[in-house]
Design an enzyme around this catalytic site. Sequence first.
Site, PDB file in Angstrom:
ATOM      1  N   GLY A 173      -2.001  -3.837  -2.007  1.00 55.17           N
ATOM      2  CA  GLY A 173      -0.678  -4.372  -1.730  1.00 55.17           C
ATOM      3  C   GLY A 173      -0.610  -5.044  -0.377  1.00 55.17           C
ATOM      4  N   ASN A 186      -1.140   6.461   2.802  1.00 49.84           N
ATOM      5  CA  ASN A 186      -1.379   6.669   1.372  1.00 49.84           C
ATOM      6  C   ASN A 186      -2.506   7.679   1.209  1.00 49.84           C
ATOM      7  OD1 ASN A 186      -1.631   6.500  -1.363  1.00 49.84           O
ATOM      8  ND2 ASN A 186      -2.109   4.328  -1.431  1.00 49.84           N
ATOM      9  N   THR A 192      -2.053   2.286  -8.002  1.00 50.17           N
ATOM     10  CA  THR A 192      -3.228   2.882  -8.630  1.00 50.17           C
ATOM     11  C   THR A 192      -2.835   3.894  -9.698  1.00 50.17           C
ATOM     12  OG1 THR A 192      -4.548   2.568  -6.625  1.00 50.17           O
ATOM     13  CG2 THR A 192      -5.324   4.225  -8.193  1.00 50.17           C
ATOM     14  N   GLU A 222      -0.025  -5.691   3.382  1.00 50.44           N
ATOM     15  CA  GLU A 222      -0.216  -4.750   4.481  1.00 50.44           C
ATOM     16  C   GLU A 222       0.223  -5.378   5.806  1.00 50.44           C
ATOM     17  OE1 GLU A 222      -3.850  -1.979   2.793  1.00 50.44           O
ATOM     18  OE2 GLU A 222      -4.290  -3.415   4.401  1.00 50.44           O
ATOM     19  N   SER A 265       0.832  -1.192   0.000  1.00 53.50           N
ATOM     20  CA  SER A 265       0.000   0.000   0.000  1.00 53.50           C
ATOM     21  C   SER A 265       0.874   1.253   0.000  1.00 53.50           C
ATOM     22  CB  SER A 265      -0.910   0.002   1.225  1.00 53.50           C
ATOM     23  OG  SER A 265      -1.713   1.160   1.255  1.00 53.50           O
ATOM     24  N   GLY A 266       0.581   2.186  -0.912  1.00 53.43           N
ATOM     25  CA  GLY A 266       1.347   3.421  -0.990  1.00 53.43           C
ATOM     26  C   GLY A 266       2.508   3.362  -1.957  1.00 53.43           C
ATOM     27  N   SER A 325      -5.463   5.433  -1.102  1.00 47.25           N
ATOM     28  CA  SER A 325      -5.270   4.004  -0.889  1.00 47.25           C
ATOM     29  C   SER A 325      -6.461   3.222  -1.429  1.00 47.25           C
ATOM     30  CB  SER A 325      -5.093   3.719   0.610  1.00 47.25           C
ATOM     31  OG  SER A 325      -4.957   2.338   0.834  1.00 47.25           O
ATOM     32  N   SER A 326      -6.190   2.231  -2.281  1.00 43.22           N
ATOM     33  CA  SER A 326      -7.259   1.371  -2.809  1.00 43.22           C
ATOM     34  C   SER A 326      -7.717   0.428  -1.706  1.00 43.22           C
ATOM     35  CB  SER A 326      -6.753   0.564  -4.010  1.00 43.22           C
ATOM     36  OG  SER A 326      -6.406   1.415  -5.063  1.00 43.22           O
TER      37      SER A 326
END
Length: 971
Positions: free
Chosen positions: A375, A156, A109, A377, A104-105, A159-160
Site C-alpha cells: 500500500g 503492521n 494480505t 507509504e 500498509s496495515g 507487512s508485505s
Amino acid sequence: MAELEGLHFGKSDFVLLDEVTMEQFLENLKLRFEEGRIYTFIGEVVVSVNPYRQMDIYGNDVIEAYRGRELYENPPHLYAVADAAYKAMKRRAKDTCIVISGESGAGKTEASKYIMQYIAAITNPSQRQEVESVKSVLLKSNCVLEAFGNAKTNRNDNSSRFGKYMDINFNFNGDPTGGHINNYLLEKSCYAVGDLKGVCSEDLLKSLHLNKDPTDYTYTSQGAVAMTVDDRSHHRAVMSALKVIGFSQEEINSIYKILATILHLGNLKFENEAENVQLVGGDLVMHISELTGTEVESMRKALLYRTVATGGGEVIEKGHSEQEASYGREALAKALYERLFGWIVGRINSVIEVKNYNPALHGKNTVIGVLDIYGFEIFDNNSFEQFCINYCNEKLQQLFIELILRQEQDEYQREGITWQHIEYFNNQIIVDLVEQPHKGIISILDDACLTVGKVTDSACLDSMNDKLGHHPHFTSRKLTPTDKTMEFNRHFRIRHYAGDVMYSVEGFLDKNKDPLFQDFKRLMFNSSDPILKEMWPDGKLSITEVTKRPLTAATLFKNSIIALVDKLACKEPYYVRCVKPNEVKSPMLFDDARCQHQVAYLGLLENVHVRRAGFAYRQPYDRFLQRYKMTCEYTWPNHLMGSDREAVEAIVLQHNFEGDVAYGHTKLFVRTPRTLFTLEQERTALIPILVLFLQKVWRGALARMRCRRMRAIYTIMGCYKRYKVKAHFWEVERRFANVRNMTDYGKSVEWPAPPASLMQFHRITQHLYRRWKARQIIKNIPPSDMAEVRAKVAALGALSGERTDWGFGRSWERDYLANARDCPLTSSNFVRTTKDLKNKDQYNQILFSGFVRMLNWFNNTKDRALLITDKHIYRLEPKKHFKVQKRIPIETVSRTLSVTSGTDQMVVLHTVSKDDVLVHLQRGQLGPNQDRIGELVGTLCDHFVRKCSSATIYLNQFSGSGTCGSVVLDL
C-alpha cells in the site's frame, strides 16, 4: 440491503447515503466499524476496514451463504466480490481480476487470503484429486511467500514487503487447474526478525553454526521488536507448506543454509591493516564458505578484492577499502535474499503452472487474478523503496480512474446516455512525472547511474531540479527555499494523489543500480550446491566477456508494473479498497482524520458520485437478450422482432422496469442492482422448468431412438433366428441325406447342435430317427428270432443299469432242459414229460426251463427243475423222471419278480397267495458262466406285456429294494 441489515448498522452501500459528503461518508464508515460491520459496498466495490481482531465471519456456513448468490443478495463481504468475479468468469468465460489496494496495515494480505480460501472452497465439488492438489498448493503458497516476503513492522504485524499478483487458471468446469505468481520489488533490506528458541533443533543450529539468541546477529538485532505470534507453530506451518508444494528435503536444507549465510555475513567485520583491508576473525568466512559450497580462499578474495577488466583485455585485482568491503558484503547479503525469494516463487510456479493444456480438448482456459501489493507509504524517512511503492500505487490508481471513472463516463457519452459529468482528479500527471521517457524521475536516475565517474545522490537531485523544476507536483528545498521541512541537497517532495511525500535522495543511486560485484556472481555460480548455483545464472560469464549493462532496479520495476497494469486492464476488474482505522492497531479506535485522508486519496467519494449518477449494470443487447430471453414470452425461444433492442424493450416492459433503464446505441443500461437481481431471480426460477422441458424432449428423443433401435434389433433377431432354424434344417438334411444306404443307418453321423428355439424339436427328431432306425433294423430280423428280440428288449428295460451282465450278448435258448447239448443226460426224459403236461394242461408254449437249486425253511438245499409255460409254473423232480412236485397257475403270480443286483442267479417269483418261489438258477453244459436271470426276466416281461397289451408294466413300475441288495421288478 436495508432488508438484510438493520438501520442501526448504517447504510451497507455508500450509494444509498442521503447526501454524498465526506462527513456522511465517514460517519457511516465509523458506525459500521463500531458495530462490527467491516465491509461496505460502493456498487460493486468493497470497502474493507481493518478490525484489528479475529472475527467469526469466514466459516463454512458463511461460504455456503454466499456461494452462487448475486452480489446484492447478501450483506457486503469479501466473499460477495469473490463470488461475483468467479461467476463472471464462469458464466461469460471472461477473465476477471480482484484488485486489493490500500496503505500498509489496512488488511490487504488477509483479504487476499480470504478470497483465495473462498475460491478454493466453492470449486471442485466432485473432489477430483488433481484439482485438490492444485488448490492445496495455491493456498499453501501464501504461507511460504509471507514467511519470506512479509515482515513485522511498527505499523503492521504482517507487512508485505513485496507485491504479489496471482493468476488462477480455471477449466471450462470452473475448477482450478493451475496458476502463476508474479512478485514485484522485494524490499531486500527487510530481513525476517524472530526468536530462534524452540524453532530450530539443536542439531540443525549446530550444522548451520548458529546459536539461539537473535541479538547475536547484526541483521536480526537491528529491528528486534516484541514478538506476539507463536514462532514455533508458524515455523511448522511453513515447513509443512514447503513439503505440500513439493520442495525436497535437499532444497529445504539449501534454504536454511542461505538464510544462515546471510546472518553470518551481517557479522563480518573489516579493519584496515597498513594499506590493506583484512577480515576480523576467520571462522565466519569458513562457515560462510561451507554453507555456500565455495572455497574458503575464493570467498575471502571476493570479500576483499574486486576483479576488473581493463580496456585492453587485461585482468587486474583491486583491493577494497573498508567502506567498499562493507558495501559489497551488504550487497551480497541482500542479493542472496532476493534471489532466494525469486527462486522460491519460480519453484512454486513450476509446480502450479498449467501443464499439457490443449484448448481444443480442455475448452477455454479462463483466469481470475488476485493482486495483493504494497500500500501507499508515508514514513518519517522515505527512501528508494517507498518511491517505487508509491509509484506502483499511482499506476493502480490510474487504472482505477481509467476503468471506474473515466471509461464509465466516456461510455455514457459514446452510447448517447444523458449524463452529468463528474469531476475527479486524474493522476496521469503524477505517473508521467515518474515514468516519462527522458524527463521522468526514473529516467533521470538511470542517466545518473550510467554516467561515467563519481555521481553523487545530491548531483542527481540537482538534475531533477533542473528538469522538473516547473512541474506542479515536484519540489525541493532548492526550488522552495522557505520550506524548512526539507534539507538542501537531500530531500525532494512529490505531491501524490494520496498526499505529499518527502523523499530522502540518499542511497537512491546505489539502490537503483546493480550494487553487486561480478566476483560474487561468479563465486555463487561455481558453488557446489546445485540449488544455489541455479539462482546465479548470470555468474556464468567471465570477467573478460563483454556484456550489456543490466537494467536498473527502477526500470525493471517500472516495466513490470506497466506489464501488470496492462494485464489487469484486459480483465474485468473487481475492487477491494482497504482502510486502516488507526495507527495503534486498536479494534475500538476510529481516527477520523486518518480515515478521511485515505478516503480522499482512494477516490471513494468520486466513486460514489459516479455510481449514484450512473448505472450499476450495462450489457450489449444481444448478450442481455441471450441471458434473459426466457423471462419473456415474446422472446423465448427466439424473437421475431426487427432488432435485438426491440426484443430487450419487450423484456423490460413485461417486467415494468422501464423507469430504471436507459437504452444506448449498442447496450442496455440498468440503474439499480435490484432490477438485475429481480431478473436473475426470475431466470433462476425458470431454469429448472426449462431444464425439465429440455430433459423431457431429450428423453423423448432418446426413447424414440431406443425404440427404433429395438425394432431394428428385433427384426434382425427374427431374421437371424429364421436363418438359424433353416440353417439347422439344411445341416440335418445334408448330414442325414444318405443314411438309408449306410450299413449303420446313420448311427455314426453326429447331430449338429440346434439353436435354443429348436431344442424340443431336436429331441423329437432324434426320437423319430431312432424309431426309424430301429424299424429298419427290425425289418431285417427273421420272424423266428423276433421272440428272442422282444425278450431281450424287455430285459433291457427292466435290468439296464441294475445288473452289469444279464446275457444280452448271447443267443437265448429258453428251454434248456429240452436241449441235448445243455442237458445231454436228461433232455429225453424232460421232452416226454412236457408232452404229457401239454396234453394234460393244454399250454401253448414253454417260456423257460432249467435246473434250479431250492432252499427250504430248514436251510436245506435241493436240486430241482423249473418249467414255466404260458399256463403254469412247475417245480419238477429231475431224479424221478421230472415228476411234478408243484404246479402254480401263472395267473396267480403277482407280476412281481425279485432278483439280486449282483452276479448270482437268485430269483423270487411272488404269488398272490404269498406262496413265493425262491430258486437259484443253475448253469448247464452250454455255458458254465452264463447269466440266465436276464433271459428269465425278459421272457416273463415279454409274456405279460403281450398278454396284458400294456408296454408300461415293467417300464413304469421298476423299483429297487433295499433288502439284501436285491432288485424288485414289477411285471
